[in-house]
Design an enzyme around this catalytic site. Structure first.
Site, PDB file in Angstrom:
ATOM      1  N   ASP A 152       0.800  -1.224   0.000  1.00 37.95           N
ATOM      2  CA  ASP A 152       0.000   0.000   0.000  1.00 37.95           C
ATOM      3  C   ASP A 152       0.835   1.278   0.000  1.00 37.95           C
ATOM      4  OD1 ASP A 152      -2.364  -1.315  -0.268  1.00 37.95           O
ATOM      5  OD2 ASP A 152      -2.840  -1.351   1.855  1.00 37.95           O
ATOM      6  N   TYR A 208      -9.837  -0.681   2.043  1.00 35.40           N
ATOM      7  CA  TYR A 208      -9.432  -0.591   3.445  1.00 35.40           C
ATOM      8  C   TYR A 208      -9.187   0.830   3.906  1.00 35.40           C
ATOM      9  CZ  TYR A 208      -8.922  -5.154   5.535  1.00 35.40           C
ATOM     10  OH  TYR A 208      -9.193  -6.335   6.140  1.00 35.40           O
TER      11      TYR A 208
END
Ligand SMILES: *[C@@H]1O[C@H](CO)[C@@H](O)[C@H](O)[C@H]1NC(C)=O
Ligand SMILES: *[C@@H]1O[C@H](CO)[C@@H](O)[C@H](O)[C@H]1NC(C)=O
Ligand SMILES: *[C@@H]1O[C@H](CO)[C@@H](O)[C@H](O)[C@H]1NC(C)=O
Ligand SMILES: *[C@@H]1O[C@H](CO)[C@@H](O)[C@H](O)[C@H]1NC(C)=O
Ligand SMILES: *[C@@H]1O[C@H](CO)[C@@H](O)[C@H](O)[C@H]1NC(C)=O
Ligand SMILES: [Cu+2]
Length: 688
Positions: A321, A408
């Site tokens: 990420d 997320y």
């Protein structure tokens, strides 16, 4: 005459103000780039690459501060006239090549421009991700596929998914575009159109592979909604609000990007790749009458999320990420009163877009004093006359950022305590990544499903989150050692008492990198960084201890492709000698990388780390076995760790803390719910 003079004067005044603003805002060598600096970088890079020399458009993938040398920063701290060269690190894509460019911002010139020859590819820009999804939505074969499924094109939304590396020699700059059906819900991630494979070539911005497989189910919209205004009763429980107002205003000051609060002082920066960076954190020592160095630099260096469905369509799902999407790039504006309490102060973040232009993320960071209702320390002495009781409530300072990386949401907190502790935590919330199935009940599942049936037709796929923290501690100076304090059981051999055993400690100073790789939980041990050159009055080397939160071991085969790239999760703790070039645990250019530039490969050099300037890397992990409560949106699960002074102070550093004064608050009625808002009539307090 007067009419011609005026504009000149104005113009002079204007340029003076500009220069003044520029120089006054660059007060600290670790400050993130200002909008003016982003613009300058863009101009310099564009001028050096006129469009006539390019066959592909020049894109800016990353623009950030090129860290000045640590010694230069310390020198500047001791004498602000020694300003280190201010440089920017720029990563561009040009003619299908990745460039690492260093720019001297004071001289307005390019210091170096190197074509990166390694295996990885740069961080993705938000613009190219947007362009790729638009491309797919306009792609005729895709529209046909949507129509063939009887779906309405206006309810289709797409998102981008990196595809990793699986042994190929050279990887193209491609990613997957997965699409979702939003009809009847705002929860797109729970309604994947999972049966179409679309690859987009980013350098050429075209669909490079299109595969419409057999049509499978799309989970229904019912029950996936999370917007309060779109949900049906029953509701509850109703939550009370609380007014959080600091008597006398914020208990901290922000001078430029330097935060001073209680006995702490630190610098705060915002970066496109890692989000918040805490630097030069020092704590005031009452006995020594000075600030003492603790943390030179701390940030989340990488976050690796491998999914555990190895079948076609899903095996590539492993994400980095930070290195692929950017924690700063995906930072979202924090919502006053809900993301941060009413006493929070907000700071905007700036990033370069794909064209190099500065883009603002409002309220990217917030800072607030946390009065959590906890106790810092207390004691009651009922044996003595006079009802002796001393209690000190805990107050700490929190820096927060939230990154929403696709499905997320990561809530990043750095918390400093007057006791000298630095806690860092991450909260995970948002939506699961799901695979549609025909099953409507767990009893029907006879095969390996690679996840949990969290709702009808919906498998929440197993996965992990491994978060690596870069922690360059400089305890009272930069020469530190990494010390394992093993707790070992001994037999009582004195023969004089009936006790059979006891435990004691065996300290071990770690000499080299390989011995500093630690999987926690195998043996009882305390881990600390100590300065062997500085001792307390009673003779202990001053130190800071790592108190791990939950820790997780890697479960994939270590030679599996995602794990090679995410090798920083092979161990929980690593220590390296400080090296300005080793900043991100999965390497500089992570997208599709081959794992040849990671914390694992660096530490294989087994460099000496004793009594040297060293960096602690801590990998926190969560194995996520989804459950029904994670549907349709997960309640936050939190993890973290603490860096805690250990023989750093002569005695309890908060012994003499002055407790908060009793304040005659206004008579609070139900109106106090909006109290914070009422106090700040012009909206949330905003510095910067
Ligand atoms: C380059 O930019 C121009 C103008 O924005 C655009 O029309 C063209 O498609 C771009 N070329 C590539 C290869 O992306
Ligand atoms: C598709 O959605 C649009 C916008 O919501 C709506 O106007 C249209 O009627 C829908 N078409 C079908 C075939 O459902
Ligand atoms: C300690 O005592 C136990 C028996 O109580 C014995 O089995 C063990 O070997 C002893 N350990 C050592 C190090 O002497
Ligand atoms: C510093 O890191 C870079 C990148 O890993 C490496 O090439 C270089 O050899 C390192 N320097 C030392 C002294 O280890
Ligand atoms: C404070 O609140 C109480 C209970 O609501 C009320 O009786 C009292 O008059 C209030 N005092 C003031 C000063 O408003
Ligand atoms: Cu998860």
């Amino acid at each position: 005459m007067a009419s011609t003079l005026k504009p000149v004067l104005l113009c002079l005044l204007f340029s003076f103000v500009l220069i003044f603003r520029l120089s006054s805002s660059i007060q600290h060598p670790l400050d993130h780039l200002t909008p003016a600096e982003f613009n300058m970088v863009r101009t310099i890079v564009k001028n050096a690459n006129p469009s006539t020399t390019t066959t592909y458009n020049l894109t800016f993938q990353y623009v950030g501060l090129d860290d000045p040398d640590k010694q230069a920063v310390y020198l500047w701290q001791s004498n602000p006239e020694n300003i280190p060269p201010r440089r920017a690190h720029v990563v561009t894509r040009l003619n299908k090549q990745t460039h690492d460019i260093i720019i001297d911002l004071s001289k307005r010139s390019i210091v170096s421009d190197k074509v990166y020859e390694g295996s990885g590819l740069p961080i993705l820009s938000l613009d190219e991700q947007g362009a790729a999804t638009e491309l797919v939505l306009a792609y005729a074969p895709f529209k046909d596929s949507v129509e063939r499924r009887g779906l309405n094109m206006s309810d289709v939304v797409c998102s981008t998914f990196t595809i990793g590396w699986f042994g190929e020699k050279k990887s193209k700059r491609e990613f997957k575009v997965n699409c979702f059906y939003t009809e009847g819900t705002a929860n797109m991630f729970l309604r994947p159109i999972d049966d179409i494979k679309i690859l987009v070539d980013l350098d050429e911005m075209r669909v490079s592979q299109y595969l419409d497989r057999e049509i499978t189910t799309i989970p229904k919209a019912e029950g996936t909604e999370y917007r309060l205004s779109h949900m049906k009763p029953p509701f509850g429980p109703r939550m009370n609000n609380i007014a959080t107002v600091t008597a006398g205003g914020p208990g901290f000051t922000l001078e430029g990007n330097t935060v001073k609060w209680a006995n702490w002082e630190f610098h705060l920066a915002f970066d496109a790749r890692v989000g918040p960076i805490i630097s030069l954190a020092s704590i005031y020592d009452l006995e020594q009458h000075k600030y003492r160095r603790v943390l030179y630099r701390g940030y989340v260096s990488e976050l690796y999320v491998p999914y555990q469905d190895p079948r076609e369509g899903w095996y590539q799902m492993s994400f980095f990420d930070n290195g692929e999407y950017g924690f700063g790039l995906t930072a979202v504006p924090l919502e006053p009163l809900n993301d941060c309490p009413a006493n929070a102060v907000f700071i905007d973040g700036y990033l370069a877009n794909q064209d190099g232009l500065p883009v603002k993320t409002s309220n990217a960071l917030c800072i607030f004093e946390r009065h959590a209702g906890d106790i810092m320390w207390r004691h009651t002495e009922s044996q003595l006359p006079g009802d002796i009781r001393e209690v000190r409530p805990e107050v700490s300072l929190v820096v927060r950022m939230v990154a929403t990386v696709g499905n997320y949401d990561y809530i990043l907190d750095w918390e400093l305590k007057p006791s000298g502790s630095i806690k860092s935590g991450v909260g995970l919330t948002g939506v699961l990544e799901v695979r549609p199935v025909t099953y409507t009940n767990a009893d029907q599942i006879k095969e390996e499903a690679h996840g949990t049936l969290v709702a009808e037709n919906t498998i929440g796929v197993y996965h992990d989150h491994f978060i690596n923290y870069y922690l360059d501690l400089d305890i009272d100076g930069d020469a530190n050692s990494f010390v394992k304090t093993n707790l070992v059981t001994k037999n009582n051999t004195n023969g004089k008492t009936p006790r059979k055993s006891y435990w004691t400690v065996e300290k071990e100073t770690v000499k080299t990198e390989l011995d500093a790789r630690i999987l926690l939980g195998t043996k009882p041990m305390e881990l600390s960084l100590e300065n062997p050159n500085k001792k307390t009055k009673v003779g202990h080397p001053v130190g800071y201890r790592l108190l791990p939160g939950f820790f997780t071991v890697p479960l994939l085969a270590l030679d599996d492709y995602p794990q090679i790239r995410g090798a920083f999760s092979n161990y929980n703790v690593w220590v390296t000698p400080y090296n300005k070039s080793e900043k991100w645990a999965a390497g500089d250019h992570v997208d599709r990388s081959h794992g040849d530039d990671t914390l694992l490969t660096w530490t294989n050099k087994n460099r000496p780390i004793e009594n040297k300037d060293i960096v602690l890397w801590y990998t926190m992990g969560i194995h996520h076995v989804p459950c029904q409560e994670d549907f349709p949106l997960m309640p936050t699960v939190s993890g973290g760790f603490e860096l805690r002074p250990t023989n750093f102070f002569e005695y309890n550093p908060v012994l003499k803390v002055i407790p908060p004064e009793q304040v005659p608050w206004p008579n609070c009625t139900a109106k106090c719910v909006g109290f914070g808002g009422l106090l700040n009539l012009n909206g949330p307090v905003k510095l910067n």
